[in-house]
Write a protein that holds these residues in place. Structure first.
Motif, mmCIF file in Angstrom:
data_model
loop_
_atom_site.group_PDB
_atom_site.id
_atom_site.type_symbol
_atom_site.label_atom_id
_atom_site.label_comp_id
_atom_site.label_asym_id
_atom_site.label_seq_id
_atom_site.Cartn_x
_atom_site.Cartn_y
_atom_site.Cartn_z
ATOM 1 N N VAL A 141 -4.690 -15.575 -24.201
ATOM 2 C CA VAL A 141 -5.508 -14.506 -23.613
ATOM 3 C C VAL A 141 -6.861 -15.057 -23.172
ATOM 4 O O VAL A 141 -7.383 -14.681 -22.121
ATOM 5 N N ARG A 162 -5.278 -3.858 -22.451
ATOM 6 C CA ARG A 162 -6.285 -4.657 -21.765
ATOM 7 C C ARG A 162 -5.797 -6.093 -21.584
ATOM 8 O O ARG A 162 -5.881 -6.642 -20.472
ATOM 9 N N ASN A 163 -5.259 -6.677 -22.654
ATOM 10 C CA ASN A 163 -4.820 -8.072 -22.582
ATOM 11 C C ASN A 163 -3.660 -8.248 -21.602
ATOM 12 O O ASN A 163 -3.606 -9.230 -20.868
ATOM 13 N N ARG A 205 -8.344 -14.983 -19.362
ATOM 14 C CA ARG A 205 -9.670 -14.469 -18.985
ATOM 15 C C ARG A 205 -10.410 -15.499 -18.141
ATOM 16 O O ARG A 205 -11.043 -15.164 -17.127
ATOM 17 N N GLN A 263 -4.199 -4.200 -26.617
ATOM 18 C CA GLN A 263 -2.962 -4.766 -26.084
ATOM 19 C C GLN A 263 -2.864 -4.518 -24.585
ATOM 20 O O GLN A 263 -2.536 -5.420 -23.809
#
Lengths: 123, 123
Positions: A95, B18-19, A99, B16
């Motif tokens: 993750v 968002r990821n 990003r 979750q």
DNA sequence: GTTTTGTTATATGATAAATATAACATACTG
DNA sequence: CAGTATGTTATATTTATCATATAACAAAAC
């Protein structure tokens, strides 16, 4: 080793404590065989509840950073299951790297950042 | 893009979600200008509450991954504040790298893992 | 026998997460 | 124009997690 807690943080106290101890091991302030204060002593020193320290210790044991004996107390003991460690690290990194890609941070910049942090740890 | 949720996970549903969306942007399943389903539609598709989706969207906006207009809906729009992104990344990486050092994972192994993950993302 | 250790059990207050209903302002659709 | 769909806000409720409090247990040390 000095173990401090930020009561204004949004991170749970036992997570902060866990991370502090992991950082301590990484910087070699804590070494294999060293003992940590008892749950009751550390709780009093920091000014938090015994069970909060107990939870941090229990998590650290489960994650393979220390062992807990009834009378020796909490002892730094590293479980070097590298496969497991790499698998967990992969999951955590995924993750973060996603990003970075979104923010147009290059592969080289990531590697450079890794090196900077590793240097900070005295590697 | 298919957005799934693990109800047995210990991670909050909105985290979750968002990821997943961040991973979608990194893999280019979602691109600048693409719109996401409305909070109500996505909530119904996944089987969760509207406000949970709304929170995920609000966090993604705050973190600079999308904009929210009243009638266009949620639109992928990347805020490329690299300084901020690097600062946040540094903070997230620090504990992960400390764990790696404890587990005797070498600098080279970390770099290799980074490359593997970046390759997976199609970089 | 007393103390100290981690450990477990139970209860309580505080905070966060998720849900439920409702309403609002705005812009598109017909 | 009316109707619809959008994010947004407000309020309330339930559920889960975090932290605390008190108590007790089992085992090793002294």
């Amino acid at each position: 080793m000095l173990l401090e807690i930020d009561f204004n943080s949004d991170e749970a106290l036992y997570i902060q404590l866990r991370n502090r101890i992991i950082l301590g091991i990484a910087t070699e302030e804590l070494r294999e065989g060293d003992t940590l204060p008892s749950v009751r002593t550390l709780a009093e020193n920091i000014g938090i509840n015994m069970h909060t320290v107990n939870k941090a210790y229990a998590v650290l044991r489960e994650e393979g950073f220390l062992t807990l004996d009834r009378h020796r107390g909490a002892v730094i003991a590293l479980d070097l299951d590298k496969l497991r460690a790499l698998r967990e690290m992969d999951e955590m990194l995924r993750v973060i790297i996603a990003r970075a890609i979104c923010k147009r941070i290059s592969r080289e910049e990531i590697h450079r950042l890794i090196d900077e942090i590793m240097d900070d740890f005295g590697g």
